[in-house]
Design a protein around this motif. Structure first.
Motif, short mmCIF file in Angstrom:
data_model
loop_
_atom_site.label_atom_id
_atom_site.label_comp_id
_atom_site.label_asym_id
_atom_site.label_seq_id
_atom_site.Cartn_x
_atom_site.Cartn_y
_atom_site.Cartn_z
N LEU A 4 0.81 -1.22 0.00
CA LEU A 4 0.00 0.00 0.00
C LEU A 4 0.84 1.27 0.00
CD1 LEU A 4 -3.13 0.42 -0.03
CD2 LEU A 4 -2.95 1.02 2.38
N ALA A 5 2.11 1.17 -0.34
CA ALA A 5 2.94 2.37 -0.43
C ALA A 5 2.70 3.08 -1.75
CB ALA A 5 4.42 1.99 -0.30
N ARG A 6 3.25 4.28 -1.87
CA ARG A 6 3.20 4.97 -3.15
C ARG A 6 3.98 4.17 -4.19
NH1 ARG A 6 4.09 9.23 0.50
NH2 ARG A 6 6.33 8.94 0.26
N GLY A 7 3.75 4.48 -5.44
CA GLY A 7 4.55 3.88 -6.50
C GLY A 7 4.11 2.48 -6.88
N ILE A 8 5.06 1.55 -6.90
CA ILE A 8 4.80 0.20 -7.40
C ILE A 8 3.73 -0.51 -6.58
CG2 ILE A 8 5.82 -2.09 -7.75
CD1 ILE A 8 6.69 0.02 -9.80
N ASP A 9 3.74 -0.37 -5.26
CA ASP A 9 2.74 -1.03 -4.42
C ASP A 9 1.33 -0.61 -4.83
OD1 ASP A 9 5.07 -1.78 -3.13
OD2 ASP A 9 4.28 -1.47 -1.12
N SER A 10 1.10 0.70 -4.92
CA SER A 10 -0.22 1.20 -5.29
C SER A 10 -0.62 0.70 -6.67
CB SER A 10 -0.24 2.72 -5.25
OG SER A 10 -0.05 3.21 -3.94
N ALA A 11 0.32 0.73 -7.61
CA ALA A 11 0.02 0.25 -8.97
C ALA A 11 -0.38 -1.22 -8.95
CB ALA A 11 1.24 0.47 -9.87
N ALA A 12 0.30 -2.02 -8.13
CA ALA A 12 -0.04 -3.45 -8.04
C ALA A 12 -1.46 -3.65 -7.51
CB ALA A 12 0.97 -4.17 -7.15
N HIS A 13 -1.83 -2.92 -6.47
CA HIS A 13 -3.19 -3.04 -5.94
C HIS A 13 -4.21 -2.60 -6.98
CE1 HIS A 13 -1.86 -4.12 -1.97
NE2 HIS A 13 -1.23 -2.98 -1.77
N HIS A 14 -3.95 -1.49 -7.65
CA HIS A 14 -4.89 -1.00 -8.67
C HIS A 14 -5.02 -2.01 -9.81
CE1 HIS A 14 -5.99 2.94 -7.22
NE2 HIS A 14 -4.73 3.28 -7.01
N GLY A 15 -3.91 -2.62 -10.21
CA GLY A 15 -3.96 -3.60 -11.29
C GLY A 15 -4.83 -4.79 -10.95
N ALA A 16 -4.75 -5.26 -9.71
CA ALA A 16 -5.59 -6.39 -9.28
C ALA A 16 -7.06 -5.99 -9.22
CB ALA A 16 -5.12 -6.91 -7.94
N LEU A 17 -7.32 -4.80 -8.68
CA LEU A 17 -8.70 -4.34 -8.54
C LEU A 17 -9.34 -4.05 -9.88
CD1 LEU A 17 -8.25 -1.94 -5.49
CD2 LEU A 17 -9.45 -4.15 -5.48
N TYR A 18 -8.55 -3.76 -10.89
CA TYR A 18 -9.07 -3.42 -12.22
C TYR A 18 -9.96 -4.52 -12.76
CZ TYR A 18 -9.09 -2.35 -17.22
OH TYR A 18 -9.48 -2.10 -18.52
N LYS A 19 -9.59 -5.78 -12.51
CA LYS A 19 -10.37 -6.92 -12.97
C LYS A 19 -11.15 -7.56 -11.82
CE LYS A 19 -9.49 -7.38 -17.43
NZ LYS A 19 -8.76 -8.54 -17.94
N GLN A 20 -11.44 -6.76 -10.80
CA GLN A 20 -12.15 -7.28 -9.63
C GLN A 20 -11.40 -8.45 -9.00
OE1 GLN A 20 -15.11 -5.55 -8.70
NE2 GLN A 20 -14.28 -4.26 -10.32
N GLY A 21 -10.07 -8.42 -9.11
CA GLY A 21 -9.26 -9.50 -8.57
C GLY A 21 -9.02 -9.33 -7.08
N LEU A 22 -8.46 -10.34 -6.50
CA LEU A 22 -8.20 -10.36 -5.06
C LEU A 22 -6.84 -9.72 -4.77
CD1 LEU A 22 -8.97 -11.32 -2.21
CD2 LEU A 22 -7.89 -13.50 -2.75
N THR A 23 -6.82 -8.79 -3.82
CA THR A 23 -5.55 -8.18 -3.42
C THR A 23 -5.51 -8.02 -1.91
OG1 THR A 23 -4.01 -6.34 -3.81
CG2 THR A 23 -6.35 -5.80 -3.73
N VAL A 24 -4.32 -8.14 -1.35
CA VAL A 24 -4.08 -8.04 0.09
C VAL A 24 -3.04 -6.94 0.32
CG1 VAL A 24 -3.14 -9.19 2.12
CG2 VAL A 24 -4.63 -10.45 0.56
N ALA A 25 -3.36 -6.03 1.23
CA ALA A 25 -2.44 -4.95 1.59
C ALA A 25 -1.91 -5.18 2.99
CB ALA A 25 -3.13 -3.60 1.50
N ALA A 26 -0.60 -5.32 3.12
CA ALA A 26 0.04 -5.39 4.44
C ALA A 26 0.52 -4.00 4.79
CB ALA A 26 1.20 -6.38 4.41
N ILE A 27 0.11 -3.49 5.95
CA ILE A 27 0.43 -2.10 6.31
C ILE A 27 1.27 -2.07 7.58
CG2 ILE A 27 -1.61 -1.22 5.15
CD1 ILE A 27 -2.93 -0.88 7.87
N ALA A 28 1.97 -0.95 7.76
CA ALA A 28 2.89 -0.82 8.90
C ALA A 28 2.23 -0.27 10.14
CB ALA A 28 4.07 0.07 8.51
#
Length: 404
Positions: free
Chosen positions: A141-165
């Motif tokens: 869930l960080a800026r940059g690559i992390d955010s892009a990865a989450h958005h990419g999964a959500l784009y197709k209603q895919g499953l994504t997990v965010a580990a936060i600090a």
């Protein structure tokens, strides 16, 4: 609830880290018995373990449930099996969303916060392909690559997990508050920090081990040397997981760490078909007390000191080498204020030596098309940016990419 209360109270006790928690519960049978025995145990140095008061744990449970959160402990049969398999598994997880998502086979995607536009596009594309293949996408869930990865999964209603600090009620960075809410609806947000915990630099290696521990393998997209991304990759290797890396331009400082992983044996990735043959979706059985890299596994991290993955046992990172690493890897936190980047500065951060369409560049930044075009003109006149015959733009060959 009483078992959760005792497990959480023991986990929140100062000087009781994940490994100590496991040893105490194994020795005394239950968290309740371990709590009863704790005051009579020999103290570490002159400091007695500080067990939190009962009412503070009760409030944490009540407030987490009121927020819509849930808990999983190492004693719970539904605790994610891959994470249970690591030697420093978090004793208690706080979760927004569906806890079952944490047990679904998934791939971690991590990389630079100051990623290039091409890196962001590739991370989104990989995440979408991974989601399409039926796997979850795990990131931080960080800026940059992390955010892009989450958005990419959500784009197709895919499953994504965010580990936060930080705590579940402290989204970070603030601009990802809405993204965290979407992930909680479509997948899961997980942390081992209590509510009200504002993320600090020392918390992020613990977040990184959640990503590495939950994933079958970890893909690195753009990572500078000595970055926090490489710490996550090292943890994945230490946990016996596959490490993948996307190749990047040798002229781009953001790619030197990931390219070095490839040089030392990481699996090269350009598309999801490069990942799937190397992972097994069956969770490990009968987890050992500790994992170590096999002799056949290349040492991808000879240049990183061993301390890069330690520090989860206590509450502070005392090792001087690790402090040095954290000085390079800790993200900018809310207490630190920086001037907003100029259009030209932000465009230089997004551009790489690989040309990109101007329309893609506009979508990746916060400025209007007219502002972007004006800034590109300025950068081209200064010799920092080149416009190619097909209209794409990129950094001029030999131009130092950023001031990082």
């Amino acid at each position: 609830m009483s078992s959760l209360y005792a497990a959480l109270r023991l986990a929140r006790t100062e000087q009781v880290g994940p490994r100590t928690w496991q040893r105490l519960v194994a020795q005394y049978g239950t968290p309740e018995a371990a709590l009863d025995a704790l005051p009579g145990l020999p103290a570490r140095g002159r400091t007695r373990p500080s067990i939190p008061p009962r009412d503070s744990i009760e409030r944490e449970i009540e407030n987490t449930l009121a927020l819509g959160g849930q808990f999983l402990t190492l004693l719970d049969p539904h605790y994610p099996p891959l994470l249970r398999h690591i030697p420093d598994a978090p004793p208690v997880l706080s979760i927004l969303g569906d806890p079952a998502c944490l047990s679904q086979p998934g791939i971690g995607i991590v990389g630079a916060r100051n990623a290039s536009a091409q890196g962001l596009r590739l991370a989104e594309s990989l995440a979408t392909e991974i989601a399409d293949s039926g796997l979850s996408v795990i990131s931080g869930l960080a800026r940059g690559i992390d955010s892009a990865a989450h958005h990419g999964a959500l784009y197709k209603q895919g499953l994504t997990v965010a580990a936060i600090a930080g705590g579940l009620d402290c989204p970070y960075p603030p601009q990802n508050t809405d993204l965290q809410a979407r992930i909680a609806q479509m997948g899961a947000v997980v942390t081992e920090a209590p509510l009200g915990t504002a993320p600090q630099g020392r918390h992020f290696p613990r977040r990184n081990r959640l990503i590495a521990g939950l994933a079958l393998g970890c893909v690195v997209v753009e990572a500078a040397p000595h970055s926090g991304t490489l710490i996550t990759a090292r943890m994945a290797a230490d946990y016996g997981r596959e490490v993948f890396a996307v190749p990047g331009s040798p002229l781009d400082p953001r790619c030197r760490g990931s390219n070095d992983l490839l040089r030392k044996g990481a699996i090269l990735v350009e598309r999801v078909s490069d990942i799937l043959p190397h992972i097994a979706v069956t969770p490990p059985q009968n987890p050992p007390l500790a994992l170590s890299r096999t002799k056949s596994t290349p040492d991808l991290f000879a240049s990183l000191p061993p301390s890069a993955t330690t520090g989860t046992e206590g509450k502070d990172f005392k090792n001087s080498q690790q402090k040095q690493i954290l000085a390079h890897t800790a993200p900018t936190l809310p207490a630190q204020q920086h001037a907003a980047p100029t259009p030209a500065r932000q465009l230089l951060d997004l551009l790489s030596f690989t040309p990109i369409a101007v329309d893609d560049l506009i979508r990746r930044c916060q400025f209007s098309a007219s502002v972007v075009l004006a800034a590109l003109t300025q950068l081209e006149l200064s010799g920092q940016v080149t416009t190619y015959q097909d209209g794409r733009v990129g950094l001029t060959n030999g131009q130092a990419e950023t001031s990082r």
